[in-house]
Design a protein around this motif. Structure first.
Motif, mmCIF file in Angstrom:
data_model
loop_
_atom_site.group_PDB
_atom_site.id
_atom_site.type_symbol
_atom_site.label_atom_id
_atom_site.label_comp_id
_atom_site.label_asym_id
_atom_site.label_seq_id
_atom_site.Cartn_x
_atom_site.Cartn_y
_atom_site.Cartn_z
ATOM 1 N N LYS A 1 -9.717 132.477 -22.803
ATOM 2 C CA LYS A 1 -10.850 133.340 -23.155
ATOM 3 C C LYS A 1 -11.593 132.791 -24.365
ATOM 4 C CE LYS A 1 -9.256 137.771 -21.291
ATOM 5 N NZ LYS A 1 -8.888 139.161 -21.623
ATOM 6 N N ALA A 2 -10.844 132.262 -25.333
ATOM 7 C CA ALA A 2 -11.471 131.699 -26.535
ATOM 8 C C ALA A 2 -12.338 130.502 -26.177
ATOM 9 C CB ALA A 2 -10.402 131.295 -27.542
ATOM 10 N N LEU A 3 -11.837 129.652 -25.258
ATOM 11 C CA LEU A 3 -12.606 128.482 -24.842
ATOM 12 C C LEU A 3 -13.883 128.892 -24.107
ATOM 13 C CD1 LEU A 3 -9.748 126.115 -23.605
ATOM 14 C CD2 LEU A 3 -11.188 125.796 -25.627
ATOM 15 N N ILE A 4 -13.759 129.930 -23.260
ATOM 16 C CA ILE A 4 -14.933 130.418 -22.533
ATOM 17 C C ILE A 4 -15.985 130.930 -23.512
ATOM 18 C CG2 ILE A 4 -15.758 132.219 -20.952
ATOM 19 C CD1 ILE A 4 -13.067 131.945 -19.480
ATOM 20 N N HIS A 5 -15.523 131.653 -24.536
ATOM 21 C CA HIS A 5 -16.448 132.190 -25.528
ATOM 22 C C HIS A 5 -17.090 131.073 -26.346
ATOM 23 C CE1 HIS A 5 -14.377 136.408 -25.458
ATOM 24 N NE2 HIS A 5 -15.020 136.117 -24.356
ATOM 25 N N LEU A 6 -16.321 129.998 -26.624
ATOM 26 C CA LEU A 6 -16.883 128.873 -27.368
ATOM 27 C C LEU A 6 -18.023 128.214 -26.595
ATOM 28 C CD1 LEU A 6 -13.745 127.110 -28.902
ATOM 29 C CD2 LEU A 6 -15.630 128.178 -30.149
ATOM 30 N N LYS A 7 -17.886 128.142 -25.277
ATOM 31 C CA LYS A 7 -18.942 127.564 -24.455
ATOM 32 C C LYS A 7 -20.220 128.398 -24.512
ATOM 33 C CE LYS A 7 -15.917 125.241 -21.108
ATOM 34 N NZ LYS A 7 -15.504 125.161 -19.685
ATOM 35 N N ARG A 8 -20.063 129.666 -24.893
ATOM 36 C CA ARG A 8 -21.217 130.552 -24.977
ATOM 37 C C ARG A 8 -21.940 130.458 -26.316
ATOM 38 N NH1 ARG A 8 -22.327 131.676 -19.818
ATOM 39 N NH2 ARG A 8 -20.576 132.618 -18.714
ATOM 40 N N LEU A 9 -21.446 129.664 -27.235
ATOM 41 C CA LEU A 9 -22.029 129.631 -28.582
ATOM 42 C C LEU A 9 -23.532 129.307 -28.582
ATOM 43 C CD1 LEU A 9 -19.223 128.079 -30.830
ATOM 44 C CD2 LEU A 9 -20.091 130.425 -30.834
ATOM 45 N N PHE B 1 -30.763 133.783 -21.978
ATOM 46 C CA PHE B 1 -29.910 132.947 -22.828
ATOM 47 C C PHE B 1 -29.173 131.851 -22.057
ATOM 48 C CE2 PHE B 1 -29.738 137.288 -24.939
ATOM 49 C CZ PHE B 1 -30.895 137.047 -25.651
ATOM 50 N N SER B 2 -28.691 132.127 -20.839
ATOM 51 C CA SER B 2 -28.151 131.048 -20.004
ATOM 52 C C SER B 2 -29.280 130.243 -19.380
ATOM 53 C CB SER B 2 -27.250 131.616 -18.899
ATOM 54 O OG SER B 2 -26.162 132.330 -19.436
ATOM 55 N N TYR C 1 -21.882 141.810 -23.441
ATOM 56 C CA TYR C 1 -21.854 140.734 -22.446
ATOM 57 C C TYR C 1 -20.457 140.117 -22.329
ATOM 58 C CZ TYR C 1 -22.742 136.329 -20.090
ATOM 59 O OH TYR C 1 -22.683 135.273 -19.224
ATOM 60 N N LEU C 2 -19.757 140.002 -23.448
ATOM 61 C CA LEU C 2 -18.422 139.388 -23.446
ATOM 62 C C LEU C 2 -17.318 140.351 -23.020
ATOM 63 C CD1 LEU C 2 -18.591 137.209 -26.690
ATOM 64 C CD2 LEU C 2 -18.898 136.482 -24.315
ATOM 65 N N GLY C 3 -17.680 141.604 -22.733
ATOM 66 C CA GLY C 3 -16.705 142.528 -22.177
ATOM 67 C C GLY C 3 -16.119 143.537 -23.139
ATOM 68 N N PHE C 4 -16.628 143.588 -24.352
ATOM 69 C CA PHE C 4 -16.152 144.583 -25.300
ATOM 70 C C PHE C 4 -16.831 145.926 -25.011
ATOM 71 C CE2 PHE C 4 -15.614 140.509 -27.446
ATOM 72 C CZ PHE C 4 -14.303 140.595 -27.887
ATOM 73 N N PRO C 5 -16.133 147.040 -25.260
ATOM 74 C CA PRO C 5 -16.725 148.350 -24.930
ATOM 75 C C PRO C 5 -17.934 148.675 -25.801
ATOM 76 C CG PRO C 5 -14.645 148.618 -26.121
ATOM 77 C CD PRO C 5 -14.765 147.160 -25.797
ATOM 78 N N VAL C 6 -19.046 148.964 -25.159
ATOM 79 C CA VAL C 6 -20.283 149.359 -25.833
ATOM 80 C C VAL C 6 -20.856 150.552 -25.075
ATOM 81 C CG1 VAL C 6 -22.646 148.682 -26.422
ATOM 82 C CG2 VAL C 6 -20.788 147.021 -26.649
#
Length: 268
Positions: free
Chosen positions: A5-13, A67-68, A33-38
């Motif tokens: 998950k950390a690597l996936i998030h790093l790719k999103r930087l 953004f992508s 977007y990253l899946g945290f509750p909002v």
């Protein structure tokens, strides 16, 4: 799992960097977007106006567009067609990225079309967009749509709400189209098979979401005959994905390149 998950998030930087530049509410949008509750709904403020997110699907679509940047809009584009405009993420992005452009937006669902109109009014862009509250199809007529699912997952031919059907020929007429964004929940197979070669030859680039209603090779064939080369395919699995096409001259589209495009289409 945490490392993955950390690597996936790093790719999103880089994408997170674009988000931070776009809005002061970047932390909330990124977290969602990253899946945290909002808590939904929530708004963000862009330079030209507000954008409201009602569902997680809204967030994911907006992120992919802004953004992508999965759809390639050029600053010099003058006419862009957004088929399957939904709530207007791509329409808004296209109008902002190509400041001299006009957009033809096609969206069948009446409630979603209302959100699209409100969005353009909020950003002061209504005069640069022609909206058709209609579905694209193989012939002019009527169909139905089910308004129960989230707006991103609606398809025509279901439900009980009647909507008009236009052909791409009827929408484009004799205009030269710089870019066609096509995301019409599987109807792309019948639309492209039935549209005239003249109409397709007026389009310079296509960014097309494809669905498991047939093979990508079926979509590639009429576009190739109209001089559009498949330049990339993103395979999302289960016969879903995104295919990009660009216009080439007859001499440029050599047999070897033609075979490469066919192989990509067959593998998707």
């Amino acid at each position: 799992m945490r490392t993955l998950k950390a690597l996936i998030h790093l790719k999103r930087l880089p994408e997170i960097g674009l988000c931070r530049t776009a809005t002061r509410q970047w932390l909330k949008l990124t977290a969602c977007y990253l899946g945290f509750p909002v808590r939904m709904p929530f708004d963000i403020q862009l330079k030209t106006g507000r954008f409201r997110f009602s569902t997680l699907a809204d967030v994911r679509t907006f992120w992919c567009v802004f953004f992508s940047r999965i759809y390639g809009v050029k600053e010099t584009d003058r006419l862009i067609v957004d088929a399957g405009a939904n709530i207007g993420s791509f329409t808004l992005y296209a109008l902002l990225q190509a400041p001299q452009s006009c957009v033809i937006a096609i969206e069948p669902a009446p409630d979603t079309c209302s959100r699209l109109r409100e969005l353009l009014e909020e950003h002061g862009l209504s005069e640069r967009c022609t909206i058709h509250q209609a579905a694209l199809g193989s012939q002019i007529g009527t169909t139905t749509i089910d308004l129960t699912p989230e707006s991103q997952f609606r398809s025509t031919g279901t439900g009980s709400t009647c909507v008009p059907v236009f052909t791409l020929d009827a929408v484009v007429r004799h205009a030269e189209v710089d870019m066609l964004k096509l995301d019409i929940e599987g109807a792309e197979y019948s639309v492209l098979a039935e549209d005239s070669p003249r109409c397709l030859r007026q389009v310079q680039r296509i960014s097309m979401e494809f669905h498991p209603n047939g093979s990508l090779a079926e979509l590639t064939a009429p576009l190739e005959r109209a001089g559009l080369k498949c330049i990339s395919v993103r395979d999302d699995g289960n016969a879903y994905g995104l295919a990009l096409f660009e216009r080439v001259s007859v001499s440029e589209f050599e047999p070897e390149q033609r075979q490469t495009a066919k192989a990509q289409a067959a593998a998707a």
